[in-house]
Design a protein around this motif. Sequence first.
Motif, mmCIF file in Angstrom:
data_model
loop_
_atom_site.group_PDB
_atom_site.id
_atom_site.type_symbol
_atom_site.label_atom_id
_atom_site.label_comp_id
_atom_site.label_asym_id
_atom_site.label_seq_id
_atom_site.Cartn_x
_atom_site.Cartn_y
_atom_site.Cartn_z
ATOM 1 N N VAL A 55 18.028 10.787 42.528
ATOM 2 C CA VAL A 55 18.318 12.086 42.156
ATOM 3 C C VAL A 55 19.953 12.282 41.961
ATOM 4 O O VAL A 55 20.551 12.525 40.704
ATOM 5 C CB VAL A 55 18.133 13.213 43.093
ATOM 6 N N THR A 56 20.914 11.660 42.656
ATOM 7 C CA THR A 56 22.317 11.592 42.492
ATOM 8 C C THR A 56 22.319 10.756 41.323
ATOM 9 O O THR A 56 23.309 10.918 40.591
ATOM 10 C CB THR A 56 22.995 11.042 43.824
ATOM 11 N N SER A 59 21.555 12.807 38.219
ATOM 12 C CA SER A 59 22.860 13.814 38.372
ATOM 13 C C SER A 59 23.925 13.413 37.674
ATOM 14 O O SER A 59 24.639 13.954 36.768
ATOM 15 C CB SER A 59 22.818 14.514 39.462
ATOM 16 N N ASP A 60 24.173 12.149 38.177
ATOM 17 C CA ASP A 60 25.701 11.563 37.812
ATOM 18 C C ASP A 60 25.620 11.303 36.312
ATOM 19 O O ASP A 60 26.569 11.479 35.538
ATOM 20 C CB ASP A 60 25.981 10.470 38.580
ATOM 21 N N TYR A 95 24.095 20.584 37.134
ATOM 22 C CA TYR A 95 24.205 19.082 37.970
ATOM 23 C C TYR A 95 25.565 18.874 38.542
ATOM 24 O O TYR A 95 25.758 17.962 39.310
ATOM 25 C CB TYR A 95 23.899 18.149 36.839
ATOM 26 N N VAL A 98 24.398 19.757 42.043
ATOM 27 C CA VAL A 98 23.116 18.928 42.387
ATOM 28 C C VAL A 98 23.789 17.615 43.106
ATOM 29 O O VAL A 98 23.285 17.327 44.500
ATOM 30 C CB VAL A 98 22.248 18.590 41.361
ATOM 31 N N THR A 99 24.759 17.055 42.629
ATOM 32 C CA THR A 99 25.247 15.885 43.443
ATOM 33 C C THR A 99 25.846 16.106 44.901
ATOM 34 O O THR A 99 25.329 15.504 45.717
ATOM 35 C CB THR A 99 26.363 15.113 42.664
ATOM 36 N N THR A 102 22.912 17.109 46.890
ATOM 37 C CA THR A 102 22.078 16.056 47.482
ATOM 38 C C THR A 102 22.912 15.210 48.528
ATOM 39 O O THR A 102 22.095 14.451 49.303
ATOM 40 C CB THR A 102 21.591 15.170 46.188
ATOM 41 N N HIS A 137 18.000 21.946 43.508
ATOM 42 C CA HIS A 137 18.382 22.709 42.256
ATOM 43 C C HIS A 137 18.292 24.302 42.037
ATOM 44 O O HIS A 137 19.074 24.968 41.419
ATOM 45 C CB HIS A 137 17.182 22.410 41.298
ATOM 46 N N SER A 140 21.669 25.165 43.394
ATOM 47 C CA SER A 140 22.813 24.677 42.566
ATOM 48 C C SER A 140 22.784 25.567 41.334
ATOM 49 O O SER A 140 23.939 25.765 40.542
ATOM 50 C CB SER A 140 22.602 23.401 42.180
ATOM 51 N N ARG A 272 31.401 9.628 40.639
ATOM 52 C CA ARG A 272 30.120 8.978 40.167
ATOM 53 C C ARG A 272 30.061 7.560 40.059
ATOM 54 O O ARG A 272 28.726 7.029 39.772
ATOM 55 C CB ARG A 272 30.070 9.463 38.290
#
Length: 305
Positions: A55-56, A59-60, A95, A98-99, A102, A137, A140, A272
């Motif tokens: 997921v990261t 998202s990145d 996003y 999100v990072t 997460t 999500h 976020s 990232r």
Amino acid sequence: MALNNSLTGARKVDNRMLLVQVLVGIFLCINIFLIATFFTKDLFYTTMRYILFAVTLLSDCLVLFITNIMVILSYFNVSIHMCLCLILYIVMSLYTFVTPFTLTAMTLERYVAICMPLRHAELCTTRGSLHLILIIHSISSVPCILTLSIFFATAGHMLYTQDRVCSVEMFLLYSWQGHLRSAVCQLFFLVMSIIIVFSYVEIMKVAKAASGEDKKSTWKGLRTVIIHAFQLLLCLIQLWCPFIETAMLKIDFMLYNHVRYINYIIFILTPRCLSPLIYGLRDELFFQSLKNYALRGLYNKHFSN
């Protein structure tokens, strides 16, 4: 989201712009390669920490791609339709948060694995991972929903049909909107910091009490939490960048440009590239799969040639 307008300056592409494109290209290639590795083993997409890792990465990739598009458009002063700008803003705003959320969830997963090992299998299931991703999500999206709700309620209808250089600032019609968004961001920062510190302290207690293999595993988990905390700090500092940049703009415009460029490199691009280093290289199982996937690709290319 520290850089949403432009690196500005002349429209001729300079070395700074080229450096940004090279870094974004490298980080995107690395992340896409790691995402491809994630799908090589059933274990990865049935284990919570690997699911959150994926997921990261996704998202990145989205943040890098969208922010780079906005940087290029702004750099060359290209106007786009407001509807397209709205889509770019929603994805980027969502996003961006999100990072860090997460990463916080990954820290909690390590806390459960080390401090509550008997409940780890029960709490950290594949279904639980999906529920956690949905929660991440949802939380976020709060800043984006607040900003757009006010924007839609107060903006004139003619604004939706215009072509403009896309930036986050165009959705903040009043100064108090920026203060409201800042308050939400600071609340997020406080909550995530408390979770990180709590997990660190509890894992430290277990590490001191453990012995033998347990002690080695616990200290490894503690190092992972520390790296997560550093990466999370970089992600969260970008929430403060607009205030720094606004102060610089009042002093000198060229200084403002330099600070904005540095913020983009350090607080958007750098965090990232840390995820691959944390799990892609430090996790033995994932690193072995990564190496095998790379060697298999080279072998197939050599064989086809």
